[in-house]
Design a protein around this motif. Structure first.
Motif, PDB file in Angstrom:
ATOM      1  N   VAL A 177       0.851  -1.180   0.000  1.00  0.00           N
ATOM      2  CA  VAL A 177       0.000   0.000   0.000  1.00  0.00           C
ATOM      3  C   VAL A 177       0.891   1.235   0.000  1.00  0.00           C
ATOM      4  CG1 VAL A 177      -1.705   1.324   1.323  1.00  0.00           C
ATOM      5  CG2 VAL A 177      -1.897  -1.161   1.174  1.00  0.00           C
ATOM      6  N   ASP A 178       0.513   2.248  -0.734  1.00  0.00           N
ATOM      7  CA  ASP A 178       1.263   3.509  -0.771  1.00  0.00           C
ATOM      8  C   ASP A 178       1.242   4.146   0.616  1.00  0.00           C
ATOM      9  OD1 ASP A 178       2.097   6.242  -1.203  1.00  0.00           O
ATOM     10  OD2 ASP A 178       1.613   5.993  -3.319  1.00  0.00           O
ATOM     11  N   MET A 179       2.414   4.485   1.143  1.00  0.00           N
ATOM     12  CA  MET A 179       2.492   5.091   2.467  1.00  0.00           C
ATOM     13  C   MET A 179       1.757   6.417   2.529  1.00  0.00           C
ATOM     14  SD  MET A 179       6.287   4.159   3.977  1.00  0.00           S
ATOM     15  CE  MET A 179       7.259   4.447   2.496  1.00  0.00           C
ATOM     16  N   ARG A 180       1.689   7.128   1.407  1.00  0.00           N
ATOM     17  CA  ARG A 180       0.961   8.397   1.384  1.00  0.00           C
ATOM     18  C   ARG A 180      -0.532   8.171   1.614  1.00  0.00           C
ATOM     19  NH1 ARG A 180       3.106  10.395  -4.345  1.00  0.00           N
ATOM     20  NH2 ARG A 180       2.496   8.214  -4.709  1.00  0.00           N
ATOM     21  N   THR A 237       4.885  10.412   6.000  1.00  0.00           N
ATOM     22  CA  THR A 237       5.315   9.099   5.510  1.00  0.00           C
ATOM     23  C   THR A 237       6.561   8.595   6.232  1.00  0.00           C
ATOM     24  OG1 THR A 237       6.532  10.153   3.689  1.00  0.00           O
ATOM     25  CG2 THR A 237       4.299   9.372   3.218  1.00  0.00           C
ATOM     26  N   HIS A 238       7.424   9.503   6.692  1.00  0.00           N
ATOM     27  CA  HIS A 238       8.631   9.028   7.371  1.00  0.00           C
ATOM     28  C   HIS A 238       8.306   8.398   8.724  1.00  0.00           C
ATOM     29  CE1 HIS A 238       8.505  13.187   9.094  1.00  0.00           C
ATOM     30  NE2 HIS A 238       9.014  12.599  10.165  1.00  0.00           N
ATOM     31  N   HIS A 239       7.151   8.719   9.302  1.00  0.00           N
ATOM     32  CA  HIS A 239       6.741   8.047  10.534  1.00  0.00           C
ATOM     33  C   HIS A 239       6.366   6.590  10.241  1.00  0.00           C
ATOM     34  CE1 HIS A 239       5.932  12.342  11.689  1.00  0.00           C
ATOM     35  NE2 HIS A 239       6.563  11.919  12.772  1.00  0.00           N
ATOM     36  N   VAL A 240       5.658   6.368   9.131  1.00  0.00           N
ATOM     37  CA  VAL A 240       5.317   5.008   8.719  1.00  0.00           C
ATOM     38  C   VAL A 240       6.596   4.229   8.401  1.00  0.00           C
ATOM     39  CG1 VAL A 240       4.077   3.609   7.026  1.00  0.00           C
ATOM     40  CG2 VAL A 240       3.088   5.767   7.815  1.00  0.00           C
ATOM     41  N   GLU A 241       7.499   4.876   7.706  1.00  0.00           N
ATOM     42  CA  GLU A 241       8.779   4.244   7.371  1.00  0.00           C
ATOM     43  C   GLU A 241       9.552   3.875   8.632  1.00  0.00           C
ATOM     44  OE1 GLU A 241      12.861   5.880   5.379  1.00  0.00           O
ATOM     45  OE2 GLU A 241      11.013   6.224   4.263  1.00  0.00           O
ATOM     46  N   ALA A 242       9.558   4.770   9.611  1.00  0.00           N
ATOM     47  CA  ALA A 242      10.261   4.501  10.871  1.00  0.00           C
ATOM     48  C   ALA A 242       9.641   3.323  11.604  1.00  0.00           C
ATOM     49  CB  ALA A 242      10.239   5.743  11.754  1.00  0.00           C
ATOM     50  N   MET A 243       8.306   3.242  11.602  1.00  0.00           N
ATOM     51  CA  MET A 243       7.620   2.107  12.222  1.00  0.00           C
ATOM     52  C   MET A 243       8.070   0.799  11.585  1.00  0.00           C
ATOM     53  SD  MET A 243       5.289   2.392  14.681  1.00  0.00           S
ATOM     54  CE  MET A 243       4.251   0.993  14.292  1.00  0.00           C
ATOM     55  N   ALA A 244       8.079   0.784  10.263  1.00  0.00           N
ATOM     56  CA  ALA A 244       8.412  -0.444   9.537  1.00  0.00           C
ATOM     57  C   ALA A 244       9.862  -0.849   9.744  1.00  0.00           C
ATOM     58  CB  ALA A 244       8.122  -0.261   8.051  1.00  0.00           C
ATOM     59  N   GLU A 245      10.770   0.105   9.655  1.00  0.00           N
ATOM     60  CA  GLU A 245      12.194  -0.211   9.718  1.00  0.00           C
ATOM     61  C   GLU A 245      12.660  -0.627  11.106  1.00  0.00           C
ATOM     62  OE1 GLU A 245      14.745   2.712   8.051  1.00  0.00           O
ATOM     63  OE2 GLU A 245      13.810   2.623   6.059  1.00  0.00           O
ATOM     64  N   THR A 246      11.956  -0.179  12.142  1.00  0.00           N
ATOM     65  CA  THR A 246      12.408  -0.480  13.504  1.00  0.00           C
ATOM     66  C   THR A 246      11.598  -1.578  14.176  1.00  0.00           C
ATOM     67  OG1 THR A 246      10.969   1.221  14.490  1.00  0.00           O
ATOM     68  CG2 THR A 246      13.202   1.895  13.833  1.00  0.00           C
ATOM     69  N   ASP A 247      10.608  -2.136  13.471  1.00  0.00           N
ATOM     70  CA  ASP A 247       9.794  -3.167  14.105  1.00  0.00           C
ATOM     71  C   ASP A 247      10.660  -4.363  14.502  1.00  0.00           C
ATOM     72  OD1 ASP A 247       6.868  -4.158  14.581  1.00  0.00           O
ATOM     73  OD2 ASP A 247       7.932  -5.832  13.664  1.00  0.00           O
ATOM     74  N   PRO A 248      10.662  -4.751  15.766  1.00  0.00           N
ATOM     75  CA  PRO A 248      11.576  -5.803  16.231  1.00  0.00           C
ATOM     76  C   PRO A 248      11.265  -7.190  15.681  1.00  0.00           C
ATOM     77  CG  PRO A 248      10.050  -5.179  17.977  1.00  0.00           C
ATOM     78  CD  PRO A 248       9.864  -4.193  16.872  1.00  0.00           C
ATOM     79  N   LYS A 249      10.039  -7.403  15.210  1.00  0.00           N
ATOM     80  CA  LYS A 249       9.655  -8.718  14.701  1.00  0.00           C
ATOM     81  C   LYS A 249       9.663  -8.796  13.179  1.00  0.00           C
ATOM     82  CE  LYS A 249       6.842  -9.947  18.701  1.00  0.00           C
ATOM     83  NZ  LYS A 249       5.509 -10.380  19.181  1.00  0.00           N
ATOM     84  N   ARG A 285       7.686  -7.169  11.041  1.00  0.00           N
ATOM     85  CA  ARG A 285       6.298  -7.312  10.588  1.00  0.00           C
ATOM     86  C   ARG A 285       5.973  -6.522   9.329  1.00  0.00           C
ATOM     87  NH1 ARG A 285       3.760  -6.947  16.619  1.00  0.00           N
ATOM     88  NH2 ARG A 285       5.524  -5.524  16.809  1.00  0.00           N
ATOM     89  N   TYR A 286       6.907  -5.663   8.891  1.00  0.00           N
ATOM     90  CA  TYR A 286       6.635  -4.831   7.724  1.00  0.00           C
ATOM     91  C   TYR A 286       7.794  -4.891   6.734  1.00  0.00           C
ATOM     92  CZ  TYR A 286       3.419  -2.889  11.181  1.00  0.00           C
ATOM     93  OH  TYR A 286       2.474  -2.750  12.154  1.00  0.00           O
ATOM     94  N   GLN A 287       7.480  -4.580   5.495  1.00  0.00           N
ATOM     95  CA  GLN A 287       8.491  -4.507   4.438  1.00  0.00           C
ATOM     96  C   GLN A 287       8.208  -3.286   3.584  1.00  0.00           C
ATOM     97  OE1 GLN A 287       8.610  -7.892   1.822  1.00  0.00           O
ATOM     98  NE2 GLN A 287      10.112  -6.984   0.453  1.00  0.00           N
ATOM     99  N   ILE A 288       9.248  -2.524   3.270  1.00  0.00           N
ATOM    100  CA  ILE A 288       9.118  -1.325   2.451  1.00  0.00           C
ATOM    101  C   ILE A 288       9.696  -1.589   1.067  1.00  0.00           C
ATOM    102  CG2 ILE A 288       9.937   1.050   2.143  1.00  0.00           C
ATOM    103  CD1 ILE A 288       9.807   1.385   5.154  1.00  0.00           C
ATOM    104  N   SER A 289       8.995  -1.112   0.052  1.00  0.00           N
ATOM    105  CA  SER A 289       9.484  -1.182  -1.322  1.00  0.00           C
ATOM    106  C   SER A 289       9.176   0.158  -1.983  1.00  0.00           C
ATOM    107  CB  SER A 289       8.800  -2.322  -2.091  1.00  0.00           C
ATOM    108  OG  SER A 289       9.230  -2.345  -3.447  1.00  0.00           O
ATOM    109  N   GLY A 290      10.206   0.969  -2.169  1.00  0.00           N
ATOM    110  CA  GLY A 290       9.990   2.314  -2.687  1.00  0.00           C
ATOM    111  C   GLY A 290       9.139   3.119  -1.726  1.00  0.00           C
ATOM    112  N   GLY A 291       8.015   3.638  -2.211  1.00  0.00           N
ATOM    113  CA  GLY A 291       7.120   4.404  -1.355  1.00  0.00           C
ATOM    114  C   GLY A 291       5.979   3.586  -0.798  1.00  0.00           C
TER     115      GLY A 291
END
Length: 224
Positions: free
Chosen positions: A58-61, A79-91, A93-99
């Motif tokens: 899903v588009d982070m925007r 969007t950088h808050h969503v990115e921060a959530m995904a990148e720091t999740d300890p388990k 649970r998320y994956q980022i691809s572009g935006g």
């Protein structure tokens, strides 16, 4: 909380684990929990009916826009808050691809996830109850409240996952070599989570108790 180190990026702590700087504040624990629940609803369950591709991205925007529209107190969200959530999740649970961002597991909606299928452990684990155990050993594992069967990397991981629903889960072991030889694809979704469509009964057996588990308390563990 989540903070951002100018040199080393996002982190969940008071200080950057690499350089020790306190960095820039991004979200409090309350805000992290609130955003995390919203992202789970959107990415795992299709809440708000946002545009999602067949891989679950899903588009982070779009996430930011709907969150700000539904929650007036979250006008600060970017969007950088969503990115921060995904990148720091300890388990993981998320994956980022572009935006775009997706949940790596826990979906209740049907998707065509393409996951890594290399280096799958020879044995994985699944938590159940004493009542359900004989049924599963006879019929096999099939998705119930989720779109795919979720397997755990270790006995301990399975206990953690199962303890959310039952105090003393019974842990089943899965012969993944047999599954793969039978044409059942198993993919790695996150650090300790693997997904498959089903596990036939012939590849299931009750796992031996891990003696170290007796000293562990998982009553407060977060749901996988």
């Amino acid at each position: 909380m989540i903070r951002e180190c100018e040199e080393h990026g996002y982190f969940r702590d008071e200080y950057c684990p690499i350089c020790g700087e306190d960095g820039k504040f991004l979200m409090s624990d309350y805000e992290v929990e609130k955003l995390g629940r919203a992202m789970a609803g959107i990415l795992r369950h299709g809440k708000f009916d946002l545009d999602m591709d067949d891989q679950g991205f899903v588009d982070m925007r779009d996430i930011v826009a709907v969150m700000k529209a539904k929650n007036p107190r979250m006008k600060w969200l970017r969007t950088h808050h969503v990115e921060a959530m995904a990148e720091t999740d300890p388990k993981g649970r998320y994956q980022i691809s572009g935006g775009d961002v997706r949940a790596t597991y826990g979906h209740t909606i049907e998707l065509s996830l393409r996951l890594p299928v290399d280096d799958i452990p020879e044995v994985l684990f699944y938590p159940t109850t004493e009542e359900e155990c004989p049924i599963l050993l006879e019929d096999g594992l099939f998705p119930s409240d989720r779109a795919m069967v979720h397997l755990s990397l270790s006995y301990r991981d399975a206990v953690r996952a199962g303890s959310v629903r039952v105090e003393e889960p019974v842990i089943l072991a899965i012969d993944t070599t047999g599954c793969i030889d039978a044409g059942i694809e198993i993919g790695k979704a996150a650090k300790t989570v693997f997904l498959c469509d089903q596990v036939p009964s012939e590849f299931l057996y009750v796992a031996e108790t891990d003696d170290d588990e007796e000293d562990e308390d998982y009553s407060d563990e977060e749901e996988e």
